[in-house]
Design an enzyme around this catalytic site. Structure first.
Site, PDB file in Angstrom:
ATOM      1  N   LYS A  66       0.895  -6.217 -10.830  1.00 39.25           N
ATOM      2  CA  LYS A  66      -0.226  -5.362 -11.211  1.00 39.25           C
ATOM      3  C   LYS A  66       0.106  -4.426 -12.379  1.00 39.25           C
ATOM      4  O   LYS A  66      -0.796  -3.955 -13.073  1.00 39.25           O
ATOM      5  CB  LYS A  66      -0.709  -4.552 -10.004  1.00 39.25           C
ATOM      6  N   GLY A 124       4.256   4.967   2.455  1.00 38.27           N
ATOM      7  CA  GLY A 124       4.646   4.107   1.349  1.00 38.27           C
ATOM      8  C   GLY A 124       3.982   4.557   0.058  1.00 38.27           C
ATOM      9  O   GLY A 124       2.937   5.225   0.090  1.00 38.27           O
ATOM     10  N   ILE A 205      -3.269  -1.788   5.280  1.00 43.50           N
ATOM     11  CA  ILE A 205      -3.807  -2.642   4.208  1.00 43.50           C
ATOM     12  C   ILE A 205      -3.406  -4.105   4.384  1.00 43.50           C
ATOM     13  O   ILE A 205      -3.967  -4.980   3.726  1.00 43.50           O
ATOM     14  CB  ILE A 205      -3.419  -2.141   2.809  1.00 43.50           C
TER      15      ILE A 205
END
Length: 261
Positions: A66, A124, A205
């Site tokens: 990304k 995180g 997630i």
């Protein structure tokens, strides 16, 4: 026939092709969506070839590219610039990059009264965590705590500050109203999990399985599943490419949930 792809080093595991090809069939769009797995040492050469193909209309980027994709983009929107990560590229006369992860997470949240006053705890601080943090930053949430195994500088802050050590997580869990696990593992123990408030919203997630080991530690809490974020980040990607928001119907949901039991 236009071509679209999800690109990463484990993209064969992604459910994005299922989602987008379902929408293409539903709306009679002449396009295909497939996965391409690329390793880091081949990324630049491979991505250049994909984007130079005139049939490539757009791509989604997933772990771990990304940030690496940014050097191949002509224009970044303000959100991608702030987050410093791109997960959606529109390939027209120029290559336009954006980030839909932040809005995907935000649209997954239930309506929360006085969100600005809630205590948000993010576990995180990788790329997805940056996007989620950005959402709460835009919503002007005052109390955002980020814990991580290694010390990292926190983005979107006027003053210089760093992530908290995950070994100190107990004192942050006690006050948290929204807890988001952005790591691929379960970072807390059963003993520590008991400190969480019964009314806290618990989020992971990771979308496969639906009930991750992390989520299973909180049987009585309201949960936000990773598959919801996946769907909600796919909607604005589709809109970027085709100009409208696709609907998420029961048939699509049934297909997706059958894949993540």
């Amino acid at each position: 026939m236009k071509k679209l792809f999800v690109i990463g080093n484990k993209s064969s595991e992604s459910l994005s092709p299922l989602i987008f090809n379902y929408w293409f069939k539903k709306y009679k769009i002449k396009a295909t969506y497939d996965f391409v797995e690329i390793q880091s040492n081949d990324f630049n050469k491979s991505i250049k070839k994909i984007l130079e193909d005139k049939k490539t209309k757009g791509i989604n980027i997933t772990i771990p590219f990304k940030k690496k994709i940014i050097q191949h983009i002509d224009n970044l929107d303000k959100h991608a610039l702030k987050i410093n990560a791109v997960n959606c590229v529109t390939n027209k006369y120029k290559k336009n990059g954006t980030n839909t992860d932040w809005v995907g997470y935000g649209n997954s949240l239930p309506k929360i009264t006085n969100l600005k006053e809630k205590n948000v705890l993010i576990l995180g601080y990788g790329g997805a965590a940056h996007a989620i943090h950005y959402y709460f930053y835009l919503k002007k949430v005052k109390n955002i705590t980020i814990v991580n195994r290694s010390k990292k500088k926190i983005k979107f802050k006027n003053n210089i500050c760093f992530t908290k050590n995950i070994s100190d997580i107990e004192k942050f869990l006690i006050e948290a109203d929204i807890i988001i696990n952005t790591t691929p593992i379960n970072p807390i123990s059963k003993k520590v999990a008991k400190l969480v408030k019964p009314r806290a919203i618990i989020s992971d997630i990771v979308y496969r399985p639906k009930n991750t080991k992390f989520l299973n530690m909180f049987p009585k809490n309201k949960k936000l599943f990773g598959i919801t974020m996946l769907i909600n980040q796919a909607i604005p990607s589709f809109n970027n490419w085709f100009g409208f928001n696709p609907s998420v119907d029961k048939k699509l949901l049934n297909i997706l949930f059958s894949k993540i039991k």
